[in-house]
Scaffold this motif. Structure first.
Motif, PDB file in Angstrom:
ATOM      1  N   GLN A 118       0.831  -1.198   0.000  1.00 19.47           N
ATOM      2  CA  GLN A 118       0.000   0.000   0.000  1.00 19.47           C
ATOM      3  C   GLN A 118       0.865   1.247   0.000  1.00 19.47           C
ATOM      4  N   ASP A 119       0.483   2.221  -0.807  1.00 20.41           N
ATOM      5  CA  ASP A 119       1.133   3.530  -0.867  1.00 20.41           C
ATOM      6  C   ASP A 119       0.008   4.560  -0.848  1.00 20.41           C
ATOM      7  N   ASN A 120      -0.049   5.373   0.196  1.00 19.27           N
ATOM      8  CA  ASN A 120      -1.165   6.295   0.322  1.00 19.27           C
ATOM      9  C   ASN A 120      -0.781   7.516   1.146  1.00 19.27           C
ATOM     10  N   CYS A 121      -1.662   8.491   1.169  1.00 16.79           N
ATOM     11  CA  CYS A 121      -1.411   9.703   1.942  1.00 16.79           C
ATOM     12  C   CYS A 121      -2.733  10.415   2.209  1.00 16.79           C
ATOM     13  N   LEU A 122      -2.684  11.416   3.054  1.00 17.39           N
ATOM     14  CA  LEU A 122      -3.851  12.227   3.380  1.00 17.39           C
ATOM     15  C   LEU A 122      -3.541  13.700   3.128  1.00 17.39           C
ATOM     16  N   ILE A 123      -4.415  14.368   2.405  1.00 19.10           N
ATOM     17  CA  ILE A 123      -4.363  15.821   2.274  1.00 19.10           C
ATOM     18  C   ILE A 123      -5.513  16.381   3.096  1.00 19.10           C
ATOM     19  N   LEU A 124      -5.203  17.257   4.011  1.00 19.35           N
ATOM     20  CA  LEU A 124      -6.213  17.829   4.908  1.00 19.35           C
ATOM     21  C   LEU A 124      -6.507  19.269   4.525  1.00 19.35           C
ATOM     22  N   SER A 125      -7.682  19.720   4.903  1.00 20.08           N
ATOM     23  CA  SER A 125      -8.039  21.115   4.671  1.00 20.08           C
ATOM     24  C   SER A 125      -7.090  22.035   5.430  1.00 20.08           C
ATOM     25  N   ASP A 126      -6.831  23.198   4.884  1.00 15.65           N
ATOM     26  CA  ASP A 126      -5.970  24.166   5.575  1.00 15.65           C
ATOM     27  C   ASP A 126      -6.624  24.689   6.851  1.00 15.65           C
ATOM     28  N   GLN A 140      -6.921  18.820  16.159  1.00 15.92           N
ATOM     29  CA  GLN A 140      -7.699  17.860  15.363  1.00 15.92           C
ATOM     30  C   GLN A 140      -6.832  16.795  14.688  1.00 15.92           C
ATOM     31  N   MET A 141      -5.518  17.002  14.697  1.00 11.69           N
ATOM     32  CA  MET A 141      -4.633  16.074  13.988  1.00 11.69           C
ATOM     33  C   MET A 141      -4.678  14.642  14.528  1.00 11.69           C
ATOM     34  N   PRO A 142      -4.821  14.440  15.872  1.00 11.71           N
ATOM     35  CA  PRO A 142      -4.886  13.051  16.361  1.00 11.71           C
ATOM     36  C   PRO A 142      -6.028  12.247  15.734  1.00 11.71           C
ATOM     37  N   TYR A 143      -7.134  12.919  15.403  1.00 10.59           N
ATOM     38  CA  TYR A 143      -8.243  12.213  14.756  1.00 10.59           C
ATOM     39  C   TYR A 143      -7.765  11.567  13.451  1.00 10.59           C
ATOM     40  N   PHE A 144      -7.033  12.330  12.654  1.00  5.88           N
ATOM     41  CA  PHE A 144      -6.594  11.815  11.356  1.00  5.88           C
ATOM     42  C   PHE A 144      -5.479  10.782  11.495  1.00  5.88           C
ATOM     43  N   ALA A 145      -4.701  10.886  12.585  1.00  2.00           N
ATOM     44  CA  ALA A 145      -3.707   9.852  12.857  1.00  2.00           C
ATOM     45  C   ALA A 145      -4.405   8.531  13.167  1.00  2.00           C
ATOM     46  N   ASP A 146      -5.488   8.600  13.956  1.00  2.00           N
ATOM     47  CA  ASP A 146      -6.257   7.384  14.275  1.00  2.00           C
ATOM     48  C   ASP A 146      -6.930   6.828  13.024  1.00  2.00           C
ATOM     49  N   LEU A 147      -7.494   7.722  12.222  1.00  2.00           N
ATOM     50  CA  LEU A 147      -8.157   7.278  10.991  1.00  2.00           C
ATOM     51  C   LEU A 147      -7.151   6.595  10.063  1.00  2.00           C
ATOM     52  N   ALA A 148      -5.976   7.190   9.907  1.00  2.66           N
ATOM     53  CA  ALA A 148      -4.954   6.626   9.027  1.00  2.66           C
ATOM     54  C   ALA A 148      -4.520   5.243   9.498  1.00  2.66           C
ATOM     55  N   MET A 203       3.039   5.987   3.613  1.00  3.95           N
ATOM     56  CA  MET A 203       1.662   5.751   4.030  1.00  3.95           C
ATOM     57  C   MET A 203       1.154   6.931   4.843  1.00  3.95           C
ATOM     58  N   ALA A 204      -0.160   7.030   4.898  1.00  2.00           N
ATOM     59  CA  ALA A 204      -0.789   8.131   5.633  1.00  2.00           C
ATOM     60  C   ALA A 204      -0.521   8.046   7.126  1.00  2.00           C
ATOM     61  N   THR A 205      -0.072   6.896   7.608  1.00  2.00           N
ATOM     62  CA  THR A 205       0.270   6.771   9.031  1.00  2.00           C
ATOM     63  C   THR A 205       1.554   7.509   9.367  1.00  2.00           C
ATOM     64  N   ARG A 230       4.506  12.701   8.036  1.00  2.00           N
ATOM     65  CA  ARG A 230       4.985  13.494   6.902  1.00  2.00           C
ATOM     66  C   ARG A 230       3.984  13.488   5.758  1.00  2.00           C
ATOM     67  N   TRP A 231       3.227  12.380   5.631  1.00  2.00           N
ATOM     68  CA  TRP A 231       2.289  12.239   4.514  1.00  2.00           C
ATOM     69  C   TRP A 231       0.842  12.409   4.971  1.00  2.00           C
ATOM     70  N   CYS A 232       0.647  13.081   6.078  1.00  2.00           N
ATOM     71  CA  CYS A 232      -0.697  13.415   6.571  1.00  2.00           C
ATOM     72  C   CYS A 232      -0.656  14.882   6.988  1.00  2.00           C
ATOM     73  N   GLN A 233      -0.872  15.768   6.011  1.00  2.00           N
ATOM     74  CA  GLN A 233      -0.645  17.191   6.225  1.00  2.00           C
ATOM     75  C   GLN A 233      -1.714  18.044   5.530  1.00  2.00           C
ATOM     76  N   PRO A 234      -1.867  19.307   5.966  1.00  2.00           N
ATOM     77  CA  PRO A 234      -2.777  20.234   5.290  1.00  2.00           C
ATOM     78  C   PRO A 234      -2.309  20.500   3.856  1.00  2.00           C
ATOM     79  N   ARG A 235      -3.215  21.012   3.047  1.00  2.00           N
ATOM     80  CA  ARG A 235      -2.912  21.223   1.635  1.00  2.00           C
ATOM     81  C   ARG A 235      -1.750  22.193   1.425  1.00  2.00           C
ATOM     82  N   HIS A 236      -1.653  23.237   2.247  1.00  2.00           N
ATOM     83  CA  HIS A 236      -0.569  24.195   2.032  1.00  2.00           C
ATOM     84  C   HIS A 236       0.802  23.563   2.270  1.00  2.00           C
TER      85      HIS A 236
END
Length: 606
Positions: free
Chosen positions: A353-361, A367-375, A395-397, A400-406
């Motif tokens: 698996q190769d994946n990442c998360l782009i979050l809203s600015d 709120q970041m721990p939520y996305f860490a748990d989701l990833a 991976m999104a976990t 570095r690869w779970c960050q806001p769009r900016h």
């Protein structure tokens, strides 16, 4: 006049003509002619009409393109000319004799008759033809692919009551009767009802008293259509598969239904309805079987990988939904993206698996721990389903690869401005990003802007091209194929890193140069031709080479799966015929030629 006896024996030893019946081979020999040519002779040039298939008996033939670039050197037992014949086009190559040669010439109409009339010949000369619609169904599958192996059995002396209990225990509609390795008969629920409940047979009597002796059977080489026709014509619901007196398996109406449902659409439906990762894993475990079925029913490689990738996409979206159900609604918009083979929709029998998360600015630190748990939830679920963790932690976990769009925008701007080796590698991976689930607006504009900036930076583009040339096709110095030199895959061809990846890299370069948004390699090459980034002739050659390499890779993985092995990307070249090796080498030469053009800075349009 017919071929001399010596040349006829030679023809009979060359595949696929060695598969012809004696009468067909004799007929072929009677219409072929023998041709001798001296070194320096040109057999045909670009634009010439090709009227024969040339089979080399002795000597050497050089094949070059219209720019005089050598594509291959062919020796005895190789053939050429089929490219123009099968395309019904004038020659696009030049064939020159480099050592005095003797060749058997097969007239074009005869070749077409052989392709139409003999499966083994068609397999070699017509293998890249898209499958006909009526080929793409389970009826043409070998019966061994759907039969129930090791069916429930009992001996002829087993009491009827115990046989009935076996059927109830295993929730099956029949029991096979056998003794000392010999198949004797079958008892079905219909037999139990008609001969025991209605007929009054004693439940303590031996099951042999009510079994159907010598039932209708088929051998292991039968097709699913044979079973289907037998069931319909004879009104039966169970067909034992027997070799000699040995029971190999059984096909029931349930097996037929399951085979007809064994499609990517069915697996997608079941994954989408799964309640947890374990349930999904039971479905994704059938992907190898699906791969075999898709290959054996004639689907093109880009269709096969697309259908298999759809299952991974569905699993990812289902896990995202389960994560939101567990952790609550997302506190800010997000987008889950895939890169690598999933991003390109090119997954096959082996995949991490190769994946990442782009979050809203608008996302906050709180709120970041939520996305860490989701990833973690989604990544763990994908691993459970067989999409193992990325060895490079792409991976999104990885925070570095779970960050806001900016932040993502700054990543791309930095890689483009300062193309270090790591930046080139990361950019190569991230240019294959594809939206899977979430708010797609987080990527669309960013992708467009990034392609625009990158395409205008000549230094970055040059570094990307140089980076792509690190993966070279496996061509040996002496006109052979270069295999792996050591390790567990010694003496095998790496069809991923040395075969498919070089074309993937070229496709990415063309997409960058033309600001093309597709991520799939086949789609990128087609878009590059349409956008005039790639010439029609060069693009057609590269697509054809890619098709052959990718198809060979998938066919070998299907073979491994059928042999009960874990599929990998390494092929033993000795498993190929002379014909297949020659054409695979030609495909690698095309890729090498296109790499050379990209590396020299020449325009792809030539």
């Amino acid at each position: 006049m017919p071929l001399p006896a010596e040349q006829m024996r030679f023809l009979a030893s060359v595949h696929p003509y060695d598969s012809l019946p004696d009468a067909a081979l004799l007929s072929l020999a009677n219409v072929c002619t023998l041709k001798r040519a001296a070194a320096g002779d040109t057999l045909f040039a670009v634009g010439d009409e090709v009227r024969h298939l040339y089979i080399i008996v002795a000597g050497e033939i050089e094949i070059t393109d219209e720019t005089d670039v050598q594509l291959s050197i062919l020796g005895p037992r190789n053939s050429f000319g089929e490219r123009a014949l099968l395309r019904h086009d004038p020659a696009s190559r030049i064939a020159t004799v480099t050592a005095d040669a003797m060749m058997i010439l097969v007239p074009a109409p005869v070749l077409f008759d052989l392709i139409d009339g003999h499966a083994q010949v068609a397999k070699f000369f017509d293998r890249r033809r898209p499958a006909r619609p009526d080929d793409k169904n389970s009826a043409t599958m070998p019966v061994r692919q759907i039969m129930t192996r090791k069916p429930v059995t009992c001996t002829p002396q087993t009491p009827i009551r115990e046989a009935a209990a076996l059927m109830d225990q295993h929730r099956i509609s029949s029991v096979c009767i056998g003794e000392t390795g010999r198949f004797c008969g079958i008892v079905t629920l219909r037999d139990m009802t008609g001969r025991v409940i209605v007929g009054g047979a004693d439940p303590s009597a031996p099951v042999s008293s009510i079994m159907t002796k010598d039932p209708l059977m088929l051998g292991p080489k039968a097709l699913v259509m044979d079973v289907l026709h037998l069931m319909v014509e004879r009104g039966i619901g169970h067909v034992p598969i027997v070799e000699g007196t040995k029971l190999l398996g059984i096909v029931t109406q349930t097996d037929l239904t399951r085979a007809q449902e064994m499609s990517s659409a069915d697996l997608v439906r079941r994954v989408a309805n799964a309640t947890d990762a374990a349930g999904m894993a039971r479905v994704t475990a059938q992907i190898p079987q699906l791969l075999v079925q898709l290959i054996e029913t004639g689907n093109r490689h880009e269709v096969v990988t697309r259908l298999i990738t759809d299952i991974a996409d569905t699993a990812t979206r289902r896990l995202l939904a389960l994560a939101e159900a567990k952790f609550g609604p997302p506190p800010a918009p997000y987008l889950w993206l895939a890169c690598g083979s999933q991003g390109r929709q090119e997954q096959a029998g082996v995949s991490d698996q190769d994946n990442c998360l782009i979050l809203s600015d608008d996302v906050t630190d709180a709120q970041m721990p939520y996305f860490a748990d989701l990833a973690k939830f989604v990544s763990d679920g994908l691993h459970t389903c067989g999409y193992f963790y990325c060895p490079g932690d792409m991976m999104a976990t990885n925070p570095r690869w779970c960050q806001p769009r900016h932040v993502w925008r700054s990543y791309f701007e930095g890689w483009i401005a300062k193309p270090s080796p790591e930046a080139q590698m990361l950019a190569s991976v991230m240019f294959d990003l594809r939206s899977i689930g979430g708010d797609e607006t987080l990527w669309g504009r960013l992708q467009k802007d990034t392609l625009k900036v990158a395409s205008k930076n000549s230094i970055f583009t040059a570094h990307m091209i140089a980076n792509s040339l690190k993966h070279q096709p496996p061509l040996g110095l002496l006109r052979g194929l270069a295999t792996v030199r050591s390790g567990e895959h010694r003496n095998r061809l790496d069809l991923k890193h040395k075969g498919v990846v070089p074309v993937v890299d070229l496709g990415r370069i063309y997409a960058l140069q033309g600001q093309l948004r597709p991520t799939n390699t086949h789609a990128r090459l087609e878009a590059a031709i349409k956008a005039r980034v790639l010439s029609p002739s060069g693009g057609a050659d590269l697509i054809e080479a890619y098709d052959l390499i990718a198809t060979t890779r998938l066919e070998d993985q299907a073979r491994q799966i059928k042999a009960g092995q874990k599929p990998d990307n390494h092929l033993d070249p000795s498993a190929l015929s002379d014909f297949e090796r020659s054409h695979l080498r030609d495909a690698f030469v095309v890729v090498k030629t296109m790499q050379s053009a990209a590396g020299s800075g020449k325009a792809a349009l030539g």
